[in-house]
Design an enzyme around this catalytic site. Structure first.
Site, PDB file in Angstrom:
ATOM      1  N   TYR A 177       5.239   4.190 -18.258  1.00  0.00           N
ATOM      2  CA  TYR A 177       6.676   5.167 -18.803  1.00  0.00           C
ATOM      3  C   TYR A 177       6.486   4.943 -20.726  1.00  0.00           C
ATOM      4  O   TYR A 177       6.023   6.288 -21.530  1.00  0.00           O
ATOM      5  CB  TYR A 177       7.976   5.216 -18.002  1.00  0.00           C
ATOM      6  CG  TYR A 177       8.618   6.430 -19.025  1.00  0.00           C
ATOM      7  CD1 TYR A 177       9.402   7.124 -18.968  1.00  0.00           C
ATOM      8  CD2 TYR A 177       9.605   5.687 -20.347  1.00  0.00           C
ATOM      9  CE1 TYR A 177       9.835   8.358 -19.282  1.00  0.00           C
ATOM     10  CE2 TYR A 177      10.161   6.778 -21.485  1.00  0.00           C
ATOM     11  CZ  TYR A 177      10.355   8.012 -20.349  1.00  0.00           C
ATOM     12  OH  TYR A 177      11.131   9.631 -21.274  1.00  0.00           O
ATOM     13  N   LYS A 225       4.723   8.489 -23.012  1.00  0.00           N
ATOM     14  CA  LYS A 225       5.915   8.726 -23.846  1.00  0.00           C
ATOM     15  C   LYS A 225       4.919   8.266 -25.593  1.00  0.00           C
ATOM     16  O   LYS A 225       5.732   9.355 -25.998  1.00  0.00           O
ATOM     17  CB  LYS A 225       6.935   7.906 -23.634  1.00  0.00           C
ATOM     18  CG  LYS A 225       7.672   9.030 -22.306  1.00  0.00           C
ATOM     19  CD  LYS A 225       7.670  10.205 -22.779  1.00  0.00           C
ATOM     20  CE  LYS A 225       8.600  11.247 -21.179  1.00  0.00           C
ATOM     21  NZ  LYS A 225       8.806  12.611 -21.776  1.00  0.00           N
ATOM     22  N   VAL A 228      20.765   8.671 -21.578  1.00  0.00           N
ATOM     23  CA  VAL A 228      21.780  10.137 -21.567  1.00  0.00           C
ATOM     24  C   VAL A 228      22.185  10.181 -19.855  1.00  0.00           C
ATOM     25  O   VAL A 228      22.144   9.532 -19.198  1.00  0.00           O
ATOM     26  CB  VAL A 228      20.351  11.803 -21.054  1.00  0.00           C
ATOM     27  CG1 VAL A 228      21.323  13.393 -20.971  1.00  0.00           C
ATOM     28  CG2 VAL A 228      19.391  11.391 -22.208  1.00  0.00           C
ATOM     29  N   TRP A 272      25.014  -4.581 -11.676  1.00  0.00           N
ATOM     30  CA  TRP A 272      23.634  -5.485 -11.550  1.00  0.00           C
ATOM     31  C   TRP A 272      23.202  -5.948 -12.771  1.00  0.00           C
ATOM     32  O   TRP A 272      23.394  -5.086 -14.039  1.00  0.00           O
ATOM     33  CB  TRP A 272      22.522  -4.255 -10.918  1.00  0.00           C
ATOM     34  CG  TRP A 272      22.329  -4.329  -9.563  1.00  0.00           C
ATOM     35  CD1 TRP A 272      22.971  -4.781  -8.362  1.00  0.00           C
ATOM     36  CD2 TRP A 272      21.571  -2.934  -8.917  1.00  0.00           C
ATOM     37  NE1 TRP A 272      22.643  -3.613  -7.377  1.00  0.00           N
ATOM     38  CE2 TRP A 272      22.465  -2.875  -7.593  1.00  0.00           C
ATOM     39  CE3 TRP A 272      21.076  -1.702  -9.446  1.00  0.00           C
ATOM     40  CZ2 TRP A 272      21.433  -1.982  -6.922  1.00  0.00           C
ATOM     41  CZ3 TRP A 272      20.425  -0.823  -8.623  1.00  0.00           C
ATOM     42  CH2 TRP A 272      20.695  -1.047  -7.456  1.00  0.00           C
TER      43      TRP A 272
HETATM   44  P1  GDP Z   1      17.952   1.355 -19.209  1.00  0.00           P
HETATM   45  O1  GDP Z   1      17.773   1.580 -20.150  1.00  0.00           O
HETATM   46  O2  GDP Z   1      16.385   1.830 -19.811  1.00  0.00           O
HETATM   47  O3  GDP Z   1      17.319  -0.645 -19.304  1.00  0.00           O
HETATM   48  O4  GDP Z   1      17.752   2.052 -17.459  1.00  0.00           O
HETATM   49  P2  GDP Z   1      19.331   1.618 -17.011  1.00  0.00           P
HETATM   50  O5  GDP Z   1      20.391   3.005 -17.572  1.00  0.00           O
HETATM   51  O6  GDP Z   1      18.624   1.782 -15.581  1.00  0.00           O
HETATM   52  O7  GDP Z   1      20.146   0.567 -17.140  1.00  0.00           O
HETATM   53  C1  GDP Z   1      19.825  -0.334 -16.503  1.00  0.00           C
HETATM   54  C2  GDP Z   1      20.736  -1.633 -17.653  1.00  0.00           C
HETATM   55  O8  GDP Z   1      22.215  -1.517 -16.687  1.00  0.00           O
HETATM   56  C3  GDP Z   1      20.470  -3.134 -16.929  1.00  0.00           C
HETATM   57  O9  GDP Z   1      21.058  -3.947 -18.010  1.00  0.00           O
HETATM   58  C4  GDP Z   1      21.482  -3.100 -15.587  1.00  0.00           C
HETATM   59  O10 GDP Z   1      21.163  -4.430 -15.093  1.00  0.00           O
HETATM   60  C5  GDP Z   1      22.164  -2.486 -15.472  1.00  0.00           C
HETATM   61  N1  GDP Z   1      22.795  -2.101 -14.901  1.00  0.00           N
HETATM   62  C6  GDP Z   1      23.998  -2.456 -13.933  1.00  0.00           C
HETATM   63  N2  GDP Z   1      24.477  -1.647 -12.424  1.00  0.00           N
HETATM   64  C7  GDP Z   1      23.107  -0.860 -13.079  1.00  0.00           C
HETATM   65  C8  GDP Z   1      23.063  -0.205 -11.609  1.00  0.00           C
HETATM   66  O11 GDP Z   1      23.758  -0.416 -10.328  1.00  0.00           O
HETATM   67  N3  GDP Z   1      21.803   0.965 -11.620  1.00  0.00           N
HETATM   68  C9  GDP Z   1      21.047   0.618 -12.976  1.00  0.00           C
HETATM   69  N4  GDP Z   1      19.843   1.129 -12.666  1.00  0.00           N
HETATM   70  N5  GDP Z   1      21.518  -0.323 -13.783  1.00  0.00           N
HETATM   71  C10 GDP Z   1      22.632  -0.592 -13.705  1.00  0.00           C
END
Ligand code: GDP
Length: 250
Positions: free
Chosen positions: A72, A76, A102, A137
């Site tokens: 990605y 981008k 967002v 997570w």
């Molecule tokens: P990022 O900001 O590009 O890394 O993307 P995300 O919006 O998926 O955020 C990821 C972060 O949130 C990581 O630190 C994950 O471990 C944490 N996280 C905790 N719970 C969740 C969940 O239910 N979904 C996702 N996508 N991330 C989670």
């Protein structure tokens, strides 16, 4: 093509190919049709992983992105290269905005593929139904700047109408408004009146620890812009999800 951390980890090649095709199809078709201005959407997750903070618009190409979303990120970054080319060779004003994470109504609330806030909102909804704990997570320690989709939409319109640079602009709340994933989960629990336990699953990836971005350039243009307070925006998003559960993307 966008997705949360876990979808990126699974499909780096697809993110690269799909976005490279979108980039060239959209920008070149726009050029051929005589479109004078295009605003593309990048993300702060495309910035170098090893960097100094805060990150600003001049640092996009200064080193490899985090390995979890290299497909990605490199795709981008190429929008910025292509924008420069259309400007130098054809005088087009094709530019890009760089939002932080967002969230808001109409998001993708799919737990496996979506971003963290919609994922947590969906998980709390299910945990309340079954009377179980909420599993967040990772460690909950990574930090993110979240932007409400309605605020971002207002800023997008301003960029389309008023912003004349080809260089990209970061659209973000201030550095002081960055929150940990734990704080984000607590805000969702409070907004949805969830009284159960919060568990953390460190066997799941944390992704990039932080990508703290500077909104100094935005502030120079729009010193008075008011962002919706994080907890209010989370409340509105949770209320939207509860009211639209049947039809929400999930
Ligand atoms: P990022 O900001 O590009 O890394 O993307 P995300 O919006 O998926 O955020 C990821 C972060 O949130 C990581 O630190 C994950 O471990 C944490 N996280 C905790 N719970 C969740 C969940 O239910 N979904 C996702 N996508 N991330 C989670």
């Amino acid at each position: 093509m966008v997705g949360g951390l876990f979808k990126n980890i699974r499909s780096n090649l697809d993110f690269w190919r799909t976005n490279i095709h979108i980039n060239d199809n959209v920008l070149h078709s726009a050029h051929e049709m005589g479109v004078e201005k295009v605003v593309s959407c990048l993300s702060t997750c495309i910035f170098p992983d090893k960097t100094t903070y805060p990150i600003d618009e001049t640092m996009i190409h200064n080193g490899p992105p985090h390995s979890s979303n290299f497909g990605y990120s490199y795709a981008k970054r190429m929008i910025d290269i292509q924008n420069r080319g259309y400007s130098e060779q054809h005088g087009r004003r094709f530019t890009a905005v760089i939002p932080t994470n967002v969230f808001g109504p109409h998001d993708n609330f799919n737990i496996e593929d979506g971003h963290v806030l919609p994922g947590l909102i969906h998980k709390v909804h299910l945990a309340k139904q079954s009377g179980s704990a909420l599993t967040v997570w990772g460690t909950g320690k990574p930090r993110r700047q979240f932007i409400y989709s309605l605020d971002l939409a207002r800023l997008f319109l301003w960029v389309l109408r008023e912003y004349d640079e080809v260089e990209p602009i970061i659209l973000s709340v201030g550095e002081e408004d960055e929150v940990s994933i734990r704080e984000a989960a607590e805000a969702v629990a409070e907004a949805m009146d969830f009284r159960g336990e919060l568990l953390f699953d460190p066997s799941k990836a944390d992704g990039q620890f932080k990508k703290t971005a500077s909104n100094a350039k935005l502030r120079r243009y729009l010193p008075g812009f008011q962002f919706t307070p994080f907890r209010k925006a989370v409340k509105e998003t949770c209320a939207w999800f509860d009211a639209n559960y049947a039809d929400a993307r999930k």
